[in-house]
Design a protein around this motif. Structure first.
Motif, PDB file in Angstrom:
ATOM      1  N   MET A 140       1.170   1.306  10.781  1.00  0.00           N
ATOM      2  CA  MET A 140       1.514   0.760   9.933  1.00  0.00           C
ATOM      3  C   MET A 140       0.514  -0.054   9.557  1.00  0.00           C
ATOM      4  O   MET A 140      -0.331  -0.876   9.631  1.00  0.00           O
ATOM      5  N   LEU A 141       0.039   0.411   7.660  1.00  0.00           N
ATOM      6  CA  LEU A 141      -1.246  -0.510   7.732  1.00  0.00           C
ATOM      7  C   LEU A 141      -0.174  -1.315   6.438  1.00  0.00           C
ATOM      8  O   LEU A 141       0.501  -0.865   5.140  1.00  0.00           O
ATOM      9  N   ILE A 142      -0.331  -2.752   6.648  1.00  0.00           N
ATOM     10  CA  ILE A 142      -0.316  -3.999   5.156  1.00  0.00           C
ATOM     11  C   ILE A 142      -1.013  -4.555   4.103  1.00  0.00           C
ATOM     12  O   ILE A 142      -2.333  -5.206   4.763  1.00  0.00           O
ATOM     13  N   GLU A 143      -1.144  -3.891   3.485  1.00  0.00           N
ATOM     14  CA  GLU A 143      -2.217  -4.378   2.573  1.00  0.00           C
ATOM     15  C   GLU A 143      -2.063  -5.498   1.264  1.00  0.00           C
ATOM     16  O   GLU A 143      -0.650  -6.420   1.968  1.00  0.00           O
ATOM     17  N   ASP A 154       1.741  -3.726  17.868  1.00  0.00           N
ATOM     18  CA  ASP A 154       0.381  -3.177  18.200  1.00  0.00           C
ATOM     19  C   ASP A 154      -0.056  -2.046  17.038  1.00  0.00           C
ATOM     20  O   ASP A 154      -1.128  -1.974  16.998  1.00  0.00           O
ATOM     21  N   LYS A 155       0.566  -1.368  16.548  1.00  0.00           N
ATOM     22  CA  LYS A 155       0.483  -0.500  15.253  1.00  0.00           C
ATOM     23  C   LYS A 155       0.877  -0.652  14.315  1.00  0.00           C
ATOM     24  O   LYS A 155       0.332  -0.347  12.994  1.00  0.00           O
ATOM     25  N   ALA A 156       0.490  -2.126  13.279  1.00  0.00           N
ATOM     26  CA  ALA A 156       0.422  -2.718  12.323  1.00  0.00           C
ATOM     27  C   ALA A 156      -0.620  -3.817  12.667  1.00  0.00           C
ATOM     28  O   ALA A 156      -1.124  -3.739  13.134  1.00  0.00           O
ATOM     29  N   TYR A 157      -1.129  -3.526  11.021  1.00  0.00           N
ATOM     30  CA  TYR A 157      -2.516  -3.693  10.867  1.00  0.00           C
ATOM     31  C   TYR A 157      -2.794  -4.307   9.615  1.00  0.00           C
ATOM     32  O   TYR A 157      -2.213  -3.589   8.623  1.00  0.00           O
ATOM     33  N   SER A 158      -4.218  -5.018   9.020  1.00  0.00           N
ATOM     34  CA  SER A 158      -3.894  -4.842   7.800  1.00  0.00           C
ATOM     35  C   SER A 158      -4.687  -4.470   7.010  1.00  0.00           C
ATOM     36  O   SER A 158      -5.361  -3.681   7.958  1.00  0.00           O
ATOM     37  N   LEU A 159      -4.584  -4.152   5.485  1.00  0.00           N
ATOM     38  CA  LEU A 159      -5.313  -3.041   5.082  1.00  0.00           C
ATOM     39  C   LEU A 159      -5.839  -4.096   3.344  1.00  0.00           C
ATOM     40  O   LEU A 159      -5.507  -5.002   2.937  1.00  0.00           O
ATOM     41  N   VAL A 160      -7.398  -3.778   3.703  1.00  0.00           N
ATOM     42  CA  VAL A 160      -8.290  -5.177   2.860  1.00  0.00           C
ATOM     43  C   VAL A 160      -8.428  -3.409   1.744  1.00  0.00           C
ATOM     44  O   VAL A 160      -9.088  -2.956   1.644  1.00  0.00           O
ATOM     45  N   ASP A 161      -8.103  -4.312   0.410  1.00  0.00           N
ATOM     46  CA  ASP A 161      -8.891  -3.666  -0.771  1.00  0.00           C
ATOM     47  C   ASP A 161      -9.753  -4.463  -1.538  1.00  0.00           C
ATOM     48  O   ASP A 161      -9.273  -5.313  -1.601  1.00  0.00           O
TER      49      ASP A 161
END
Lengths: 426, 426, 426, 426
Positions: free
Chosen positions: B214-217, B245-252
């Motif tokens: 899961m990518l959190i913008e 563990d499956k959640a990450y940050s997303l960089v725009d």
């Protein structure tokens, strides 16, 4: 200390073959695309940038300063430092004096020294942002804009004195940077402050020799943190118009609000014949005074695109006063200046590669993709062989940084001057 | 419409010799410096960037939209467009679906089509920033953060539906971008909004398949103009940690305040094993969504320097989801995407040229000048021959833009689709 | 110099009637609206803000400094200055020492002096941004983040020394502000710099007494102009978590990128129990260190709204260390501090007027207009009579600025100390 | 729907006593300080702000729009909405038409309607940022600056048509806001674009009736994201000078780069007699178009300080065209406008309280602390009783927001118009 020609040539020798191969390959490619490589190299050689006399020592911030060893402690040594840079880069053939930090004691001696190093005297800079020992009036609340006539008169007279000093050395322009402004809402009456400034500038202008220019710098903030009297190009332009034909705006790359489109400002000033000078540096946040090209090299290229266009199409502008205005907090100041000069020449060379006719045609067709391709094609070209060629033809170093290091210049300076010297004005 | 291999090769033929000469010369130079050119080219070839399904038509602003001719009007046509780009660039081997704009009607057919064009299904994107026809609840005042449980439930369910759709296609990650926030002080209770968001994300996370991420913008503002619930990397990072563990940050790249040092954020997220995805674009003022590399190419290079470093030294991060997230207001969308892909590959190639050992050693010596020289040496290298080689080895075009134009692709599309089609979601 | 109670009361007398009328009228109005005026006044009286020991003299910028007459030239005089401010405002009942500028020579004498003026010793501040005479290692390239272990050890030891000094005086917290960072891309390895910093902070944390807190300040830039190691709240928060329960983030209002929503950061830190301290000032461009409330008073009010909410709803936070961190370039430092204290009390009083239940209810109804009305109703109220009442009940001045001037304090100080004293550390 | 006088008076009645007490108390205090309260109230009553015809419906962003119920769907209904606001606030006595969204069908009927509601026709606005159905030329690549003469001619003619329409209604000024600019470096030749714009504006100026003004708006970015042709006040000022005496600059509060000192710009334009109009809104990040005074009310007050000063001291300026230019994404548009009008009147009233003689004297003495005290004393005064008095004397509501709600205006509008109407132009 002075670098001898043969030392530079020795340091060049071992990479000369590689350079020649690279140059030939690039030159061949560019020629096929219709670029006149010789003309381009000539332009690079003619492009000389002044080094300000305050830039030869370590700078600092309000939080402190970490000095560098072997700093020049008088004007002679400063000019010698510029001589070193110029002998290596062949691009730093001018000095820009800051008064009162660098008033010559013996004008003839200084002129002779500079002449022997092939260094001209470019714009002279006045200082009304600090109080000098024994000064009668204080600039704490402004100089040319001050509500007190006595303070304004002192500041005007100082600028006239600076012109006089510059005149003796062969300078042809005065740069006026005002720190004037306010730290708090209400502190200044904006209209009065601007009117006082205009009147003061006109008084200075009256003392300007006929073949001189007056360059009016602008800056949005710092050292004042609420308002600056000459806050932007619009105000500088208005004041230059009010003074007369010999008054121009001066653009310092670090003196803009976040996200400003500086290349557009440059372009508009040139189209109106009112761009007179240019201070190079780079920044990420404010007037950071970092090495030219170290943060936003593409923006620098875009600015040079406008400068190249303007120098061709807007003959009403004077020859521009080019100067580096950076601060050297964590690098050897001379190495920093060498890196700045390289970045300037690189941006200039790339801008010269742009096919202006092709660009104009794409613009007329609203072919936005093509416009970008044209700029990026020029920008993506590795122009370093051209810079090398321009330098070594004139006796400079293939790689000024490498030569500076292999010739152990800094240690030579320390040996001559001692470790803990401090440059005046810092 | 589909571009045939032989058409590309035909278009390559006339410049192949020039390319080969340039490549040989550069390759030779790089090899002498210790660069393994083959490895580098392999890395460029492996670097595939997803095209979002909403990026194939003209974008717009709140002031209006000027449509482009021949836009794709359904998912099949969108994937065909990506197929065109991919066949030319060999870099766009993935699509990132936006739901509900692009829900497949026939999953097998879509998968087959994509497979035939060598296109994978990358991250799927949910949409809770607009109200859908027939939706029971409105997102006007937020979705996952809404004070109303019914609205939050609807938004959670939508995300679960999106996962389900992605799962059928082979996607392995969900990107959550929240428009939630407030336009006025006091409108939101910051703590409640964040807590609601955390709870909602955890509910979505529960429905995430084991092999998904899961990518959190994050984004500081727009469409809300006072506050955004997930305003910066710190908040995104905190939420990712809270989920698991499956959640990450997303960089725009466009989602930062003025002057942000994005490369540092990238570096810190990678060091903590929490960088999951990346949205490429460029900007001068805000979330301008301009062509990648069109405004600040050096910043892009610095970001790739951190990505290259992190991909080598921080194995705790997942394979990153790379995507272009740009808007095409004044260019042909396909040409714009081609330019973006080229800029990405260029920045990546230059970053790969950095000698990380030499850099680390200069950093240890606090040789700031040398550190800069190392970065600039890589950046100033003209890497286009490497990009060309990487492309043509895989069947792509020497110059994708030129091939796109010489093959008259846009007119082909207009012929097939008509002039005034409008892409869904625009 | 010390201000006698009866002098203050004399100065109050002539306006006491007007004050009482104003207070009665306002108090009556507020009571009708359900405000408990006595409770509110008690809260204002309990709110004490520390004055840092470096803030009693004129500050400056990198362009120069204009000193003020009668500056305190040792710690005793600094504490006397704070005593003057506190006696007038009844809000400045603490001093925050900066080490090594203000190491006491005689601890008992200093404690006695402070005690006699009702002044506590708040957070102590370490300094690793300047080199001290005789220091073995230099902080030019960083302190806690330095690549050299010897430098890091020196910086760690300095912080432990500072704790030790503070401990002798009754301080209960250490503020760590790091200038560490880089001026140029490539100069630092971000990951190494952060890891070194984390390790160093943990070493300091080990030396922290059980009843102390460690406050970790963040700042995006200056004195380094490319990157700062602890650049934002996210990094500070991460480091505080890594250190342990007694480590917190410290928010300085001027340490944010343009347009940051600071009140949201405050709110999130409080919700996580990690806000430990607060530095007040105001700014228009960067870390301008202007008088509190002089530029963006509404933003200050919104921040206090979050602080008031958090102090009630987030008991997991410690008692916050409040401090003014401003620079006084063009004002009498004591007058500047008095204006800052007034602005802080005003913002606090207005925030206390917000009916939190009504606000929460409007938020639940998404009644955005009402939310704004509630905030603005509080903000538009003229709370000065409340501040006056809080002050005079405790023996302070109705108008501290007017009293300071009518008692001719500055001339008294000049008489005592001479004109051209310079405060240590400036 | 129209609000009857007696309904407003009924709604006022229950709070009239409280108002009168508050007013008397404040009035008494102000009179003691030398303020002429009657004069001040008269000025507030004379200050009328135009409502633009596009501001009566919900706005939106490029990410979507959430409509509001009961929006006006034609010009008559828009004017009725303004009538409602004006009857409550007595401050919105003008409408500013946007062409082509709001071309009257029956001029006499529209004039009669507006007259019956005491609403004047203020500046008319042209639109060359969108393509109109059936337009021959597209503005995709610019209008007055376009490289194509046909496009420029169409845009010029449109502006002349707008003048013509305005003339029939009694308008006396034309506002020109250009979206022209570029999204990418190289797309535009800055000099050509500016020259074309100047020529086009001069052509429009030729068609301006003698008693009209032309107001030239500036904006740094959006909808173009690399450059805007009229990017700042300097360019607008230059163009206004080029056109002639009837051309002026127009300041929109949201059209500035981050951290701009807008009040200084206002002041300088007034001192040169070139400020012609003003668009009110508020913002935190860019052109956010939020409710006036909702984010930075102190900045608004400082701007009004300059406006008040200029209206007194710079008679060379015309009567300014005041307009609200906000977007209403999450509020009832009419309530939002009411809040904006209140904030404007509040800032104006506070600015009128400043004792300009005292301020000038403090400025002459460089008494920075006093200058700030003077501004803050005015700003901290709760002026709401003055606003109430000004309104009710003219038949308006004590609290327009409360009256609007208690009279259930929105539901009345929905009943009349239906729920799902959409205002033209949105």
């Amino acid at each position: 200390m002075k670098i001898e020609q043969h030392h530079i040539q020795d340091s060049n020798n071992k990479n000369l073959k590689t350079h020649q191969d690279n140059f030939d390959f690039l030159s061949n490619n560019l020629t096929k695309k219709g670029v006149n490589v010789n003309t381009l190299i000539k332009k690079l050689q003619d492009f000389q940038v002044a080094i300000p006399s305050w830039a030869l020592g370590a700078g600092g911030t309000r939080f402190g300063r970490f000095s560098f060893y072997g700093e020049p402690s008088n004007l002679e040594q400063k000019i010698q430092d510029i001589g070193i840079i110029h002998s290596l880069t062949q691009t730093a053939g001018a000095v820009s004096l800051h008064i009162p930090w660098d008033i010559p004691e013996d004008y003839n001696a200084i002129k002779e020294l500079a002449g022997s190093l092939d260094i001209k005297f470019d714009a002279v800079n006045s200082n009304t942002f600090q109080d000098q020992a024994n000064a009668k009036e204080s600039y704490k609340y402004g100089s040319l804009s001050n509500t007190s006539e006595a303070v304004r008169q002192q500041a005007i007279q100082h600028n006239l004195d600076v012109i006089n000093i510059g005149n003796k050395l062969g300078s042809k322009s005065l740069t006026v940077w005002l720190a004037d402004g306010s730290c708090f809402p209400g502190q200044n009456n904006f209209q009065t402050a601007l009117q006082n400034t205009e009147n003061s500038l006109k008084d200075i202008y009256k003392g300007l020799p006929n073949d001189w220019s007056m360059l009016i710098e602008y800056k949005p903030y710092e050292p004042n943190f609420y308002s600056t009297v000459i806050q932007d190009w619009g105000t500088s332009f208005m004041l230059a118009n009010a003074c007369g034909d010999k008054a121009y705006s001066l653009v310092d790359l670090g003196h803009h609000l976040p996200n400003s489109n500086i290349e557009q400002i440059v372009s508009i000033l040139m189209s109106k014949g009112k761009l007179g000078g240019f201070h190079f540096n780079d920044s990420k946040y404010g007037d950071d005074d970092l090495t030219v090209g170290s943060i936003k090299p593409y923006a620098l290229f875009l600015i040079f695109n406008e400068l190249v266009y303007g120098m061709k199409n807007n003959p009403q502008n004077p020859d521009l006063a080019w100067m580096i205005d950076a601060s050297h907090n964590v690098k050897d100041p001379l190495e920093d200046l060498i890196q700045s000069l390289e970045a300037i020449q690189e941006a200039y060379a790339k801008a010269l590669l742009i096919d202006q006719d092709e660009l104009k045609s794409a613009q007329l067709n609203n072919d936005v993709v093509k416009c970008q391709e044209i700029l990026q094609d020029a920008y993506r070209t590795d122009v370093r062989p051209l810079l090398e060629k321009a330098r070594i033809e004139n006796g400079g170093a293939l790689s000024p940084i490498n030569a500076y290091r292999s010739l152990d210049v800094r240690n030579g300076l320390i040996k001559e001057r001692g470790k803990n010297t401090v440059a005046t004005g810092l």
